[in-house]
Write a protein that holds these residues in place. Sequence first.
Motif, short mmCIF file in Angstrom:
data_model
loop_
_atom_site.label_atom_id
_atom_site.label_comp_id
_atom_site.label_asym_id
_atom_site.label_seq_id
_atom_site.Cartn_x
_atom_site.Cartn_y
_atom_site.Cartn_z
N CYS A 219 14.55 4.18 -93.28
CA CYS A 219 13.83 3.50 -93.03
C CYS A 219 12.43 4.23 -92.52
O CYS A 219 12.64 5.44 -92.36
N PHE A 220 11.43 3.34 -92.49
CA PHE A 220 10.21 4.26 -92.19
C PHE A 220 9.03 3.50 -91.56
O PHE A 220 9.16 2.25 -91.39
N LEU B 59 29.53 0.22 -92.54
CA LEU B 59 28.63 0.68 -91.67
C LEU B 59 27.18 0.78 -92.22
O LEU B 59 26.32 1.13 -91.50
N ARG B 60 26.76 0.68 -93.28
CA ARG B 60 25.37 0.70 -93.91
C ARG B 60 24.36 1.46 -93.16
O ARG B 60 23.72 1.15 -92.65
N PHE B 61 24.78 2.77 -93.21
CA PHE B 61 24.22 3.75 -92.63
C PHE B 61 22.67 4.02 -93.23
O PHE B 61 22.37 3.68 -94.66
N ALA B 62 21.77 4.38 -92.41
CA ALA B 62 20.38 4.84 -92.86
C ALA B 62 19.91 5.83 -92.52
O ALA B 62 20.18 6.22 -91.22
N VAL B 63 18.86 6.70 -92.74
CA VAL B 63 18.20 7.77 -92.59
C VAL B 63 16.93 7.55 -92.01
O VAL B 63 16.20 6.73 -92.64
N ALA B 64 16.37 7.95 -90.82
CA ALA B 64 15.13 7.74 -90.28
C ALA B 64 14.23 8.75 -90.73
O ALA B 64 14.36 9.78 -90.54
#
Length: 446
Positions: free
Chosen positions: A107-108, A50-55
Amino acid sequence: MSSSFYVGQREFFPGVGRIPFEGRDSDNPLAYKVYDADKQIGGRSMAEHLRFAVAYWHSFCGAGHDPFGPGTRVYPWDQGATPLARAEAKADAAFEFVTKLGVPYYCFHDVDLAPDADDIGEYRANLGHMVEIAGERQRQTGVKLLWGTANLFSHPRYMNGAATNPDFAVVARAAVQVRAALDATVALGGSNYVFWGGREGYACLLNTDMKREQAHLARFLAAARDYGRSIGFTGTFLIEPKPMEPMHHQYDFDSATVVGFLRAHGLDRDFKLNIEANHATLSGHTFAHDLQVASDAGLLGSIDANRGNPQNGWDTDQFPTDLYDAVGAMLVVLRQGGFGDGGLNFDAKVRRESSDPQDLFIAHIGGMDTFARGLEVAHALVTASPLEQWRSERYASFDSGAGAAFANGQLTLQDLCAHAQQAGEPRQRSGRQEAYENLLNQYLLR
Ligand code: XUL
Ligand code: CO
């Protein structure tokens, strides 16, 4: 629940510890019910799938403002005396949050991480300073950068576009940010670099030379690609389609449009697509449709997960909770063998009325559980259900004989006519949509 761990000078989310997996019988809002990071699904852990990321922008910058009023949330990291002090505290809050959530990526945009400035030297110095801090926090926590990007849509100078601005001076100024954001992405080991063309489109066709603007966009992207490669960026450049909002029409309208654009300009070796659910629905497609179009072109790179509101027509960026959407998305991802270096970024914000700090955790937990369940169901559908067999049987007439010869380009139109003459009226074959839909529900309920 254990509490009190933080990465900087102070704890920004006291009372919340590392979010545990407690399983489906738990009613604890601050626990995963489905997402069990180490659980193996088809030879990979859920975390690897799933390789989740927070924005960064929605979770730590946006405080809930809308066109009718200011933000509703008062962030403790937004109280420092100077813009840089506030940016430093925000980074500490972000890494504390991502670590407590147990998500591997973030991510940014350049100006989420560091204060913007009209003076180019000051802008670059701010970003350079914050990249050092983010790098230190990455090493400390193990959190990694899924992608970086430049915000080429908020500053008023970009009101007529960035790379597609009719004024060359603005196009050149946009390059300053892209170069700095690429430098930042490389310094922080980012796997991808995103272009979302928020202002790359038009408000009025009467004043717009669309052909010229799109040619400039292609030149700009090629120049960014060349610069990125020259500084050692080996990852993937991603275009994020969206049909409208803020502009009346945006050039990166949907997957099909972007695939055509990349191929027309020879950019498809370096660029792939980052598909956002709510952008796909704004363009009149389902999320799964735009994912499938990108995947079929070999260009599905990453996902911005969220959902819209079917009763209105703008980008509400709600957290994903729809299990059907998640199954549909994960079917596409699994069939292409996974995300590769892409991932699943929650480009989503808690509602303006959700004003407790814990709401941010709860929103992410819900989104992660939704996609974890989507993964489980999609995996079961492709490996244990009759789905793939049913689908391939629908096309079995092309597997051999005249059908295969046609698919391989060996039959003329006259050959096809001769075949029809000999075979007679084709037998009716049901599409069996209801059987497919019931199969999906059956596996969802298991
Ligand atoms: C806007 C949007 C952006 C991009 C990054 O609709 O989705 O946040 O993901 O610029
Ligand atoms: Co997005």
